[in-house]
Design a protein around this motif. Sequence first.
Motif, PDB file in Angstrom:
ATOM      1  N   ILE A   1       0.827  -1.202   0.000  1.00  0.00           N
ATOM      2  CA  ILE A   1       0.000   0.000   0.000  1.00  0.00           C
ATOM      3  C   ILE A   1       0.865   1.256   0.000  1.00  0.00           C
ATOM      4  O   ILE A   1       1.817   1.369   0.769  1.00  0.00           O
ATOM      5  CB  ILE A   1      -0.925   0.004   1.234  1.00  0.00           C
ATOM      6  N   ASP A   2       0.520   2.187  -0.872  1.00  0.00           N
ATOM      7  CA  ASP A   2       1.112   3.522  -0.855  1.00  0.00           C
ATOM      8  C   ASP A   2       0.346   4.328   0.191  1.00  0.00           C
ATOM      9  O   ASP A   2      -0.786   4.767  -0.061  1.00  0.00           O
ATOM     10  CB  ASP A   2       0.996   4.154  -2.246  1.00  0.00           C
ATOM     11  N   SER A   3       0.925   4.501   1.346  1.00  0.00           N
ATOM     12  CA  SER A   3       0.215   5.109   2.470  1.00  0.00           C
ATOM     13  C   SER A   3      -0.254   6.530   2.164  1.00  0.00           C
ATOM     14  O   SER A   3      -1.353   6.930   2.571  1.00  0.00           O
ATOM     15  CB  SER A   3       1.102   5.113   3.718  1.00  0.00           C
ATOM     16  N   LYS A   4       0.563   7.292   1.468  1.00  0.00           N
ATOM     17  CA  LYS A   4       0.174   8.675   1.164  1.00  0.00           C
ATOM     18  C   LYS A   4      -1.024   8.713   0.219  1.00  0.00           C
ATOM     19  O   LYS A   4      -1.912   9.564   0.362  1.00  0.00           O
ATOM     20  CB  LYS A   4       1.364   9.434   0.577  1.00  0.00           C
ATOM     21  N   ALA A   5      -1.060   7.787  -0.735  1.00  0.00           N
ATOM     22  CA  ALA A   5      -2.210   7.720  -1.650  1.00  0.00           C
ATOM     23  C   ALA A   5      -3.463   7.315  -0.882  1.00  0.00           C
ATOM     24  O   ALA A   5      -4.562   7.828  -1.157  1.00  0.00           O
ATOM     25  CB  ALA A   5      -1.928   6.723  -2.770  1.00  0.00           C
ATOM     26  N   VAL A   6      -3.318   6.416   0.082  1.00  0.00           N
ATOM     27  CA  VAL A   6      -4.457   5.985   0.887  1.00  0.00           C
ATOM     28  C   VAL A   6      -4.970   7.133   1.761  1.00  0.00           C
ATOM     29  O   VAL A   6      -6.182   7.310   1.934  1.00  0.00           O
ATOM     30  CB  VAL A   6      -4.077   4.757   1.740  1.00  0.00           C
ATOM     31  N   ILE A   7      -4.063   7.925   2.294  1.00  0.00           N
ATOM     32  CA  ILE A   7      -4.481   9.089   3.088  1.00  0.00           C
ATOM     33  C   ILE A   7      -5.312  10.046   2.250  1.00  0.00           C
ATOM     34  O   ILE A   7      -6.348  10.563   2.689  1.00  0.00           O
ATOM     35  CB  ILE A   7      -3.249   9.798   3.681  1.00  0.00           C
ATOM     36  N   GLU A   8      -4.891  10.274   1.018  1.00  0.00           N
ATOM     37  CA  GLU A   8      -5.682  11.121   0.118  1.00  0.00           C
ATOM     38  C   GLU A   8      -7.045  10.508  -0.148  1.00  0.00           C
ATOM     39  O   GLU A   8      -8.056  11.217  -0.199  1.00  0.00           O
ATOM     40  CB  GLU A   8      -4.930  11.338  -1.197  1.00  0.00           C
ATOM     41  N   GLY A   9      -7.085   9.190  -0.320  1.00  0.00           N
ATOM     42  CA  GLY A   9      -8.360   8.515  -0.522  1.00  0.00           C
ATOM     43  C   GLY A   9      -9.280   8.640   0.677  1.00  0.00           C
ATOM     44  O   GLY A   9     -10.504   8.778   0.527  1.00  0.00           O
ATOM     45  N   LEU A  10      -8.716   8.607   1.867  1.00  0.00           N
ATOM     46  CA  LEU A  10      -9.509   8.799   3.082  1.00  0.00           C
ATOM     47  C   LEU A  10     -10.031  10.233   3.183  1.00  0.00           C
ATOM     48  O   LEU A  10     -11.192  10.468   3.530  1.00  0.00           O
ATOM     49  CB  LEU A  10      -8.658   8.468   4.306  1.00  0.00           C
ATOM     50  N   LYS A  11      -9.175  11.189   2.868  1.00  0.00           N
ATOM     51  CA  LYS A  11      -9.575  12.595   2.939  1.00  0.00           C
ATOM     52  C   LYS A  11     -10.687  12.916   1.955  1.00  0.00           C
ATOM     53  O   LYS A  11     -11.595  13.708   2.246  1.00  0.00           O
ATOM     54  CB  LYS A  11      -8.357  13.492   2.684  1.00  0.00           C
ATOM     55  N   GLN A  12     -10.629  12.310   0.787  1.00  0.00           N
ATOM     56  CA  GLN A  12     -11.634  12.538  -0.251  1.00  0.00           C
ATOM     57  C   GLN A  12     -12.877  11.675  -0.058  1.00  0.00           C
ATOM     58  O   GLN A  12     -13.816  11.752  -0.841  1.00  0.00           O
ATOM     59  CB  GLN A  12     -11.017  12.271  -1.624  1.00  0.00           C
ATOM     60  N   GLU A  13     -12.860  10.826   0.984  1.00  0.00           N
ATOM     61  CA  GLU A  13     -13.957   9.914   1.307  1.00  0.00           C
ATOM     62  C   GLU A  13     -14.202   8.871   0.222  1.00  0.00           C
ATOM     63  O   GLU A  13     -15.280   8.302   0.128  1.00  0.00           O
ATOM     64  CB  GLU A  13     -15.240  10.691   1.634  1.00  0.00           C
ATOM     65  N   LYS A  14     -13.190   8.627  -0.593  1.00  0.00           N
ATOM     66  CA  LYS A  14     -13.237   7.512  -1.533  1.00  0.00           C
ATOM     67  C   LYS A  14     -13.108   6.207  -0.749  1.00  0.00           C
ATOM     68  O   LYS A  14     -13.776   5.219  -1.039  1.00  0.00           O
ATOM     69  CB  LYS A  14     -12.082   7.638  -2.533  1.00  0.00           C
ATOM     70  N   ILE A  15     -12.224   6.201   0.246  1.00  0.00           N
ATOM     71  CA  ILE A  15     -12.044   5.071   1.150  1.00  0.00           C
ATOM     72  C   ILE A  15     -12.813   5.375   2.430  1.00  0.00           C
ATOM     73  O   ILE A  15     -12.556   6.375   3.095  1.00  0.00           O
ATOM     74  CB  ILE A  15     -10.555   4.848   1.472  1.00  0.00           C
ATOM     75  N   SER A  16     -13.754   4.501   2.770  1.00  0.00           N
ATOM     76  CA  SER A  16     -14.557   4.713   3.976  1.00  0.00           C
ATOM     77  C   SER A  16     -14.092   3.890   5.165  1.00  0.00           C
ATOM     78  O   SER A  16     -14.463   4.171   6.310  1.00  0.00           O
ATOM     79  CB  SER A  16     -16.032   4.394   3.692  1.00  0.00           C
ATOM     80  N   TYR A  17     -13.298   2.864   4.895  1.00  0.00           N
ATOM     81  CA  TYR A  17     -12.798   1.995   5.967  1.00  0.00           C
ATOM     82  C   TYR A  17     -11.397   1.520   5.581  1.00  0.00           C
ATOM     83  O   TYR A  17     -11.169   1.103   4.450  1.00  0.00           O
ATOM     84  CB  TYR A  17     -13.674   0.746   6.148  1.00  0.00           C
ATOM     85  N   LEU A  18     -10.499   1.545   6.547  1.00  0.00           N
ATOM     86  CA  LEU A  18      -9.142   1.046   6.309  1.00  0.00           C
ATOM     87  C   LEU A  18      -8.704   0.222   7.511  1.00  0.00           C
ATOM     88  O   LEU A  18      -8.685   0.709   8.639  1.00  0.00           O
ATOM     89  CB  LEU A  18      -8.160   2.199   6.095  1.00  0.00           C
ATOM     90  N   GLY A  19      -8.352  -1.043   7.259  1.00  0.00           N
ATOM     91  CA  GLY A  19      -7.859  -1.914   8.316  1.00  0.00           C
ATOM     92  C   GLY A  19      -6.464  -2.409   7.983  1.00  0.00           C
ATOM     93  O   GLY A  19      -6.256  -3.019   6.940  1.00  0.00           O
TER      94      GLY A  19
END
Length: 330
Positions: free
Chosen positions: A238-256
């Motif tokens: 996982i590219d953590s920075k890309a995932v953070i952006e996805g969380l901020k944009q609410e594209k990702i609603s859950y991350l485990g």
Amino acid sequence: MKILFFSTKIYDQQFFTAANEAFGFELKFMELPLNKSTAVLAKGHEVVCVFVNDIVNTEVLQELSAQGVSLIALRCAGYNNVDLKAAEALGIKVVRVPAYSPYSVAEHTMALILTLNRKTHRAYNRVKEGNFALQGLMGFDLHGKTVGLIGLGKIGLATARILKGFGCRVLGYDIASSAKAESIGVEFTDLDFLYRHSDIISLHCPLTPDTYHIINKESIRKMKNGIMLINTSRGALIDSKAVIEGLKQEKISYLGLDVYEEEADLFFEDLSSKVIQDDVFMRLLSFNNVLITGHQAFFTSNALEKIAGVTLENVREFGEGTSLQNEVKP
């Protein structure tokens, strides 16, 4: 035969000492990790036993070779932290534990999915404080959801069986087809189809040059809005920075997450009295829809018994000069 263990905890000593009753090796346990500074401590040991975050690069291997080490025994399945070409050039054999308890990781994967979905961790804290309100705790039925599994080895298959039991549609991607996966109802797809149609995506593949940052800005863009991402495999998938952006944009609603790309300086230690300097990790922790555990998916008594037994059997094969069933080659 003398074996030096790096990066050990009390539970490592407990399980390896018990397993060694059937082998009779001379075991020495150290809490220190293996790196270029500690490799010199291997003097007088033919075997060193290492874990996932120990550094076994060219420089370390050269020092180990100079100290007389001829076998690296990994007490884990992954070997991306070992320079296999350098080991081969130095005449050092490398063995691993290819499978211990796939159920341990598969069941922890489900624990992350269920906890994130039904928010039991947040409900627990509320009830402890006398707060019985349900607002903000709503989940969804897993039954009928589509789950994409990237990697269909033993752990991926164990996860698939559990998910099918919940009534999920299971999509699977792997570099090789699997009759076992087909027999339990896994639908083979390409990654694009899996990204676009999954409600939940769970990673169960090894870390290779091809899978490094397999979850990135582009792959996240293809996913459904509100996706749940789970990683109990290797942090650098996982590219953590890309995932953070996805969380901020609410594209990702859950991350485990049970693993993290820069976990070597964090996991397996008590840092509760220190200031954690990893800004990316702390940013991940700041989201209330992110659940992180400290690389504990493997951590069951069943798995530790198997890891200890297989590791010591690998050493015995080496000592007897027989074929190394679990050797890792470049």
